[in-house]
Design a protein around this motif. Structure first.
Motif, PDB file in Angstrom:
ATOM      1  N   GLY A 151      35.499  18.640 -31.007  1.00 14.12           N
ATOM      2  CA  GLY A 151      36.193  17.440 -30.564  1.00 14.12           C
ATOM      3  C   GLY A 151      35.279  16.251 -30.321  1.00 14.12           C
ATOM      4  N   TRP A 152      33.968  16.479 -30.200  1.00 12.66           N
ATOM      5  CA  TRP A 152      33.024  15.410 -29.886  1.00 12.66           C
ATOM      6  C   TRP A 152      32.519  14.727 -31.151  1.00 12.66           C
ATOM      7  CZ3 TRP A 152      32.204  13.697 -25.063  1.00 12.66           C
ATOM      8  CH2 TRP A 152      32.601  14.527 -24.005  1.00 12.66           C
ATOM      9  N   PRO A 153      32.656  13.397 -31.251  1.00 10.00           N
ATOM     10  CA  PRO A 153      32.035  12.685 -32.376  1.00 10.00           C
ATOM     11  C   PRO A 153      30.526  12.938 -32.388  1.00 10.00           C
ATOM     12  CG  PRO A 153      33.578  11.260 -31.205  1.00 10.00           C
ATOM     13  CD  PRO A 153      33.414  12.491 -30.366  1.00 10.00           C
ATOM     14  N   VAL A 154      29.950  13.074 -33.582  1.00 10.87           N
ATOM     15  CA  VAL A 154      28.519  13.380 -33.680  1.00 10.87           C
ATOM     16  C   VAL A 154      27.770  12.271 -34.410  1.00 10.87           C
ATOM     17  CG1 VAL A 154      28.746  15.871 -33.427  1.00 10.87           C
ATOM     18  CG2 VAL A 154      28.923  14.857 -35.711  1.00 10.87           C
ATOM     19  N   TYR A 155      26.483  12.145 -34.049  1.00 13.28           N
ATOM     20  CA  TYR A 155      25.648  11.032 -34.480  1.00 13.28           C
ATOM     21  C   TYR A 155      24.248  11.517 -34.831  1.00 13.28           C
ATOM     22  CZ  TYR A 155      29.113   8.580 -31.542  1.00 13.28           C
ATOM     23  OH  TYR A 155      30.276   8.112 -30.961  1.00 13.28           O
ATOM     24  N   ARG A 156      23.526  10.706 -35.587  1.00 10.28           N
ATOM     25  CA  ARG A 156      22.094  10.861 -35.757  1.00 10.28           C
ATOM     26  C   ARG A 156      21.399   9.894 -34.804  1.00 10.28           C
ATOM     27  NH1 ARG A 156      25.054  10.894 -39.916  1.00 10.28           N
ATOM     28  NH2 ARG A 156      25.052  12.666 -41.357  1.00 10.28           N
ATOM     29  N   TYR A 157      20.069   9.921 -34.787  1.00  6.29           N
ATOM     30  CA  TYR A 157      19.294   9.025 -33.927  1.00  6.29           C
ATOM     31  C   TYR A 157      18.145   8.451 -34.728  1.00  6.29           C
ATOM     32  CZ  TYR A 157      16.325   7.506 -30.020  1.00  6.29           C
ATOM     33  OH  TYR A 157      15.539   6.769 -29.156  1.00  6.29           O
ATOM     34  N   ILE A 158      18.029   7.125 -34.779  1.00  4.89           N
ATOM     35  CA  ILE A 158      16.997   6.521 -35.620  1.00  4.89           C
ATOM     36  C   ILE A 158      15.603   6.682 -35.022  1.00  4.89           C
ATOM     37  CG2 ILE A 158      18.618   4.874 -36.613  1.00  4.89           C
ATOM     38  CD1 ILE A 158      17.217   2.689 -34.929  1.00  4.89           C
ATOM     39  N   GLY A 159      15.522   7.124 -33.760  1.00  3.23           N
ATOM     40  CA  GLY A 159      14.221   7.398 -33.163  1.00  3.23           C
ATOM     41  C   GLY A 159      13.602   8.693 -33.647  1.00  3.23           C
ATOM     42  N   ASP A 160      14.388   9.554 -34.277  1.00  2.00           N
ATOM     43  CA  ASP A 160      13.840  10.762 -34.890  1.00  2.00           C
ATOM     44  C   ASP A 160      13.148  10.361 -36.179  1.00  2.00           C
ATOM     45  OD1 ASP A 160      14.753  12.466 -32.911  1.00  2.00           O
ATOM     46  OD2 ASP A 160      16.650  12.878 -33.942  1.00  2.00           O
ATOM     47  N   LYS A 161      11.848  10.643 -36.251  1.00  2.00           N
ATOM     48  CA  LYS A 161      11.068  10.182 -37.399  1.00  2.00           C
ATOM     49  C   LYS A 161      11.119  11.115 -38.593  1.00  2.00           C
ATOM     50  CE  LYS A 161       7.874   7.171 -34.988  1.00  2.00           C
ATOM     51  NZ  LYS A 161       8.315   5.999 -35.742  1.00  2.00           N
ATOM     52  N   LYS A 162      11.506  12.355 -38.366  1.00  2.00           N
ATOM     53  CA  LYS A 162      11.625  13.289 -39.483  1.00  2.00           C
ATOM     54  C   LYS A 162      12.648  14.348 -39.126  1.00  2.00           C
ATOM     55  CE  LYS A 162       7.658  16.089 -37.956  1.00  2.00           C
ATOM     56  NZ  LYS A 162       6.326  16.609 -38.355  1.00  2.00           N
ATOM     57  N   PRO A 163      13.227  15.000 -40.134  1.00  2.00           N
ATOM     58  CA  PRO A 163      14.211  16.048 -39.862  1.00  2.00           C
ATOM     59  C   PRO A 163      13.649  17.109 -38.923  1.00  2.00           C
ATOM     60  CG  PRO A 163      14.209  15.495 -42.191  1.00  2.00           C
ATOM     61  CD  PRO A 163      13.036  14.777 -41.585  1.00  2.00           C
TER      62      PRO A 163
END
Length: 215
Positions: A151-163
């Motif tokens: 039920g929770w919308p999910v996001y990435r984070y641009i502060g993560d520099k690599k997978p």
């Protein structure tokens, strides 16, 4: 399954995580990181039916041509953090405490969505290690559809520099790595509350360095 474009993640300044920092993290320049406000919005009104990896689903409206889509959701375990969900490129996904899961809605828009790009979908993600009954989507204010987990919308984070990194963990005390069941992963927390990186410099924002809004 529909073929979707690879989601592009923009690398940016790092966030200070101390106790459980991901491999390769260097907090030496953390003092230069400024807080960035999260633009709160009215909850999105339309909730889409859950997407299934196995059952036939109605054909979704085609997303805008310039929208990058998330092709896969992959549930797995990583060192120190434990259970996480990644996209097809290995970027760890997050959930936001100011969103809601029942009904699903996203309150991360504008500059917030530049720092935390939503995981967008055409309604047909491939699932590995994530139960299809935990995956759905919600229509955002701009008409795009965002994947939800539990039920929770999910996001990435641009502060993560690599997978595989999770520098967004506990940012602002409201952002947390999401588990395959949609719950927060609280197994690895920083000793202090990290601040988010600023929006990309080319976003057109006049106060990209942060302007004191709350998470």
């Amino acid at each position: 399954m529909a073929q979707m474009k690879r989601t592009v993640i923009v690398a940016s300044a790092m966030v200070a995580l101390t106790a459980c920092a991901p491999a390769g993290y260097d907090g030496a320049n953390s003092s230069a990181v400024e807080p960035v406000a999260v633009a709160a919005a009215e909850p999105t009104a339309t909730v889409e039916p859950e997407a299934s990896a196995s059952a036939e689903a109605p054909v979704a409206d085609a997303p805008p041509a310039n929208v990058d889509l998330t092709e896969q959701l992959i549930g797995k375990s990583v060192a120190r953090m434990g259970k996480v969900v990644t996209d097809q490129d290995g970027w760890i996904l997050y959930r936001f405490d100011k969103d809601t899961a029942d009904p699903p809605s996203s309150n991360c828009v504008d500059k917030c969505a530049e720092v935390w790009p939503p995981a967008l979908t055409d309604g047909n993600p491939q699932l590995t290690g994530v139960s299809d009954d935990k995956v759905g989507s919600v229509t955002r204010q701009d008409g795009t559809r965002q994947l939800t987990v539990g039920g929770w919308p999910v996001y990435r984070y641009i502060g993560d520099k690599k997978p595989g990194q999770w520098k967004g963990q506990a940012v602002g005390g409201t952002w947390f790595v999401v588990q395959p069941d949609g719950k927060k992963n609280l197994s690895c927390l920083p000793t202090s509350t990290p601040k988010a990186v600023a929006p990309p410099a080319d976003s057109g924002s006049s106060d990209a360095g942060g302007s004191g809004y709350s998470y």
